[in-house]
Each structure stands twice: as C-alpha cells, then as structure tokens.
Motif scaffolding. Structure first.
Motif, PDB file in Angstrom:
ATOM      1  N   GLU A  19       0.837  -1.206   0.000  1.00 11.76           N
ATOM      2  CA  GLU A  19       0.000   0.000   0.000  1.00 11.76           C
ATOM      3  C   GLU A  19       0.872   1.257   0.000  1.00 11.76           C
ATOM      4  O   GLU A  19       0.566   2.242  -0.687  1.00 11.76           O
ATOM      5  CB  GLU A  19      -0.924  -0.010   1.214  1.00 11.76           C
ATOM      6  CG  GLU A  19      -1.811   1.206   1.374  1.00 11.76           C
ATOM      7  CD  GLU A  19      -2.885   1.337   0.312  1.00 11.76           C
ATOM      8  OE1 GLU A  19      -3.508   2.419   0.235  1.00 11.76           O
ATOM      9  OE2 GLU A  19      -3.104   0.366  -0.460  1.00 11.76           O
ATOM     10  N   ARG A  23       1.092   4.129  -3.047  1.00  7.05           N
ATOM     11  CA  ARG A  23       0.880   5.564  -2.826  1.00  7.05           C
ATOM     12  C   ARG A  23       2.108   6.403  -3.192  1.00  7.05           C
ATOM     13  O   ARG A  23       2.092   7.626  -3.010  1.00  7.05           O
ATOM     14  CB  ARG A  23       0.500   5.825  -1.365  1.00  7.05           C
ATOM     15  CG  ARG A  23      -0.812   5.175  -0.951  1.00  7.05           C
ATOM     16  CD  ARG A  23      -1.269   5.682   0.390  1.00  7.05           C
ATOM     17  NE  ARG A  23      -2.430   4.957   0.884  1.00  7.05           N
ATOM     18  CZ  ARG A  23      -3.180   5.344   1.917  1.00  7.05           C
ATOM     19  NH1 ARG A  23      -2.881   6.465   2.556  1.00  7.05           N
ATOM     20  NH2 ARG A  23      -4.200   4.614   2.322  1.00  7.05           N
ATOM     21  N   VAL A 200      -4.670   0.059   4.701  1.00  8.93           N
ATOM     22  CA  VAL A 200      -5.217   1.396   4.412  1.00  8.93           C
ATOM     23  C   VAL A 200      -5.193   2.252   5.682  1.00  8.93           C
ATOM     24  O   VAL A 200      -4.827   3.429   5.656  1.00  8.93           O
ATOM     25  CB  VAL A 200      -6.641   1.287   3.845  1.00  8.93           C
ATOM     26  CG1 VAL A 200      -7.274   2.671   3.705  1.00  8.93           C
ATOM     27  CG2 VAL A 200      -6.622   0.575   2.492  1.00  8.93           C
ATOM     28  N   GLY A 204      -2.390   5.266   6.259  1.00  7.76           N
ATOM     29  CA  GLY A 204      -3.031   6.574   6.413  1.00  7.76           C
ATOM     30  C   GLY A 204      -2.537   7.356   7.615  1.00  7.76           C
ATOM     31  O   GLY A 204      -2.676   8.591   7.655  1.00  7.76           O
ATOM     32  N   VAL A 283      -8.223   8.655   9.658  1.00  6.58           N
ATOM     33  CA  VAL A 283      -7.993   8.187   8.281  1.00  6.58           C
ATOM     34  C   VAL A 283      -9.362   7.977   7.623  1.00  6.58           C
ATOM     35  O   VAL A 283      -9.921   6.874   7.639  1.00  6.58           O
ATOM     36  CB  VAL A 283      -7.187   6.873   8.260  1.00  6.58           C
ATOM     37  CG1 VAL A 283      -6.846   6.479   6.819  1.00  6.58           C
ATOM     38  CG2 VAL A 283      -5.910   7.000   9.085  1.00  6.58           C
ATOM     39  N   SER A 285     -10.279   7.511   4.727  1.00  4.29           N
ATOM     40  CA  SER A 285     -10.330   6.500   3.666  1.00  4.29           C
ATOM     41  C   SER A 285     -10.424   5.083   4.209  1.00  4.29           C
ATOM     42  O   SER A 285     -10.616   4.129   3.435  1.00  4.29           O
ATOM     43  CB  SER A 285      -9.083   6.605   2.776  1.00  4.29           C
ATOM     44  OG  SER A 285      -7.893   6.409   3.538  1.00  4.29           O
ATOM     45  N   PHE A 286     -10.294   4.904   5.531  1.00  3.01           N
ATOM     46  CA  PHE A 286     -10.366   3.568   6.117  1.00  3.01           C
ATOM     47  C   PHE A 286     -11.820   3.115   6.176  1.00  3.01           C
ATOM     48  O   PHE A 286     -12.595   3.549   7.016  1.00  3.01           O
ATOM     49  CB  PHE A 286      -9.748   3.550   7.516  1.00  3.01           C
ATOM     50  CG  PHE A 286      -9.842   2.193   8.192  1.00  3.01           C
ATOM     51  CD1 PHE A 286      -9.074   1.128   7.735  1.00  3.01           C
ATOM     52  CD2 PHE A 286     -10.701   1.996   9.261  1.00  3.01           C
ATOM     53  CE1 PHE A 286      -9.163  -0.113   8.346  1.00  3.01           C
ATOM     54  CE2 PHE A 286     -10.788   0.760   9.879  1.00  3.01           C
ATOM     55  CZ  PHE A 286     -10.032  -0.303   9.421  1.00  3.01           C
TER      56      PHE A 286
END
Length: 345
Positions: A19, A23, A200, A204, A283, A285-286
C-alpha cells in the motif's frame, strides 16, 4: 516520504509495504530476507538485511540513515522497545509500533473495545509483553518526546494465511470433512480483518503529526461467531463443517505444547468487538471492504493455485485430531457424571 518497515514480508506487513508503494512513498524494508518468496516485495522497494535481534547488526544496517517514519512489526518486549528508542531517537519523525489488540482487558468487561479500554491480560504472556513494550514507548514519548504512534491489529489475515488455529491444516480438515474442535460453544463474537484493509488504516497514519502520541486499533467492523467462521469455509469449499465444542481450558491440558493453546485461552475464546471511530476519524479513507465470505473465497483460490505450499502439516493434524478425541472423552465423562433419571436409568 521516506518510510522504513522493520519486517515487511509477513502476513500484515507485506500488505502495508504494498500500500505504501502504491501511494508512491519511498519504501525501505529491513528484515532477515527469509520470507519474501511467498510475499515478494514490490518493485522499487529498497531492502536492508539484518537480524533485529542482533542490535549491533541492526545499528550497522541503519548507520547514517534517517526516515520520516519507521514502522516496527518485529518488536515484542519491553527490552525490544527500549532498544528501538535508543536506536531511532532523533532519526525518525514518527515511530509506529505494531502492538496487539490482545492487550485489552480479559475477561471482557464491556464491548466494543475502544482505545481507552483497560489493558490487562493475565492469561497470555504475548499480550503482557506487548503491554510492557507500550509502557516503555509511552514513557519515552512523555519524557523524551519520542514520536511514537501505537497501532493494535486484531487477528489479521491475508490470501496466503488463513486466520485459524492450525492454519492451512485446520482449513484442510474442514474441506475434507474431518472434525474440527471449536473452543466453548462457538458463539463468542470475533473480528477478522483482511491485511489489505488494515494497510489502508496504517499507511493513512504515516506522516500524520496528529497521530503522534496516540494509539489506534485497526480492525474490520464485521462480527462473526467461531461457528460461522468455520461454516463459511465449508460453504466456500462445498462441504459441511463438522464442528465439535470443547471448553477452552481443556486445550492446554490436551495439547500443552501447541502454539495456539495459550492464544485461544488468553485471547481467541473471548468476544472481541471494536469501536473503529478513532481510526476512521484520523484516516477517512479507512473503510474495510473485505468481508469474511470474500476473504474465504480468496483463500480458497490461493490454496488452489499454491497446492504444494498449503499441504497439511502432519504434526498439527495430529494435534487437531487429538483435540477431537479429547472432545469425545470429555463428553463421555460428563455423561458418566450426569445424575440418574427418575426411572433409575
């Protein structure tokens, strides 16, 4: 951002490395270099080789280096934590210590767990060691401004490693229709998290100054009973899971040298549900997306493609068979102790 992973090719850490690379981070991995075949590193990752238990070798491997973040998957004890503080103080902007959600209070007082739940586990040495390591790091943050973030995963798996006591051997017993012992009555609630989802959340947090001095558990929000966990495997493989139930405290008696006996008594037999409000706040996006039904399908496909790597281990199979026999002996003992019925039978 330059990130060093201590570990990096294990069940959880390999997903975090992948991950991070996805990124576009500058990813470095330090380990002994022994397990990359099953989980190869992405292109562009810089590798460093050293045994973290050899502090002189570790110091040589990191000589002259500094990192924005260091993520440590291989620290287990208070001594490990103190050594990392001495090694990395002033050389990283953030040190992420991967602890364990097994540290939360057992027996369970209240569910779900939050990060402020009391840490107390008298049944599991691994959890007590993690608590002691966290205490060392917390003091280093308070007294030396050491930039620690503590992360606590709970029973995280990936496509190559099923989350079962007995690993692929237990999976194979379910698939081939052999009996499998479930501690207790199998109805305690448990949380499984796929490593891709965990990654993730962890990645993050990297570089987030607000996360320094904080602790987070990173888990899915799906609650399953152990009966359901095994039944999903059976349905995925087109078989019926043949489950036997045995009080968890019998496991260390029947299988005292089995790695999983203490883990079951000290952690897996207890309900484990988690409030994920904090990690989702830090985070956004989690949002875990891999359900256990999907995870089981992915494991089933991985096993089909890697048959030679998932062969049953004979010693583990013997232990699991012995537990099944222990269930029958316990059931017979209970039957003998049962009071006679009114007609004398």
């Amino acid at each position: 951002m330059k990130v060093l992973y201590i570990g990096g090719t294990g069940t959880i850490s390999s997903a975090c490395v992948a991950e991070s690379a996805r990124r576009g981070l500058d990813v470095h991995v330090l380990n002994r270099g022994h397990t990359a075949r099953r989980r190869p590193l992405p292109d562009g990752v810089t590798t460093l080789t050293a045994d973290v238990r050899d502090r002189d070798a570790l110091r040589r491997a990191l000589a002259g280096s500094a990192y924005d973040c260091v993520v440590d998957f291989l620290g287990y004890t208070a001594e490990d934590a103190a050594a990392r503080v001495d090694l990395l103080d002033g050389r990283t902007g953030q040190y992420v210590y991967v602890s364990s959600a097994s540290v939360y209070h057992k027996p369970v007082r209240r569910a779900p767990f939050t990060e402020s739940t009391t840490r107390h586990n008298p049944y599991l040495g691994y959890a007590r060691d993690k608590i002691a390591a966290e205490d060392v790091l917390r003091r280093a943050y308070e007294e030396r401004d050491f930039p620690v973030t503590i992360v606590r995963p709970s029973h995280t798996y990936d496509d190559a490693h099923p989350p079962l006591p007995g690993d692929w051997t237990a999976w194979d017993r379910v698939v081939r229709g052999d009996e499998i012992v479930v501690p207790g009555d199998g109805t305690s609630l448990w949380t499984l998290t796929h490593a891709d989802d965990f990654a993730v959340g962890l990645v993050g947090l990297l570089g987030a100054w607000q996360a320094v001095g904080e602790d987070f558990h990173i888990t899915s929000g799906e609650a399953l009973t152990w009966n359901e966990i095994y039944e999903v495997i059976g349905r995925t493989a087109g078989t019926r899971a043949r489950l036997l139930h045995l009080p968890a405290e019998f496991l260390p008696i029947i299988a005292p040298d089995w790695f999983w006996s203490d883990l079951i008594v000290g952690d897996l037999q207890h309900t484990a549900l988690f409030d994920t409000t904090k990690i989702r706040r830090f985070v956004p996006s989690f949002r875990p997306v891999v359900t256990w039904a999907e995870g089981a399908r992915r494991l089933h496909a991985w096993r089909a493609a890697h048959a030679e790597e998932t062969l049953p281990d004979a010693a583990t199979d013997t232990v699991l068979a012995r537990l099944a026999e222990g269930h029958r002996l316990a059931a017979a003992a209970v039957a003998r102790l049962a009071p006679a019925t009114s007609d004398g039978s």
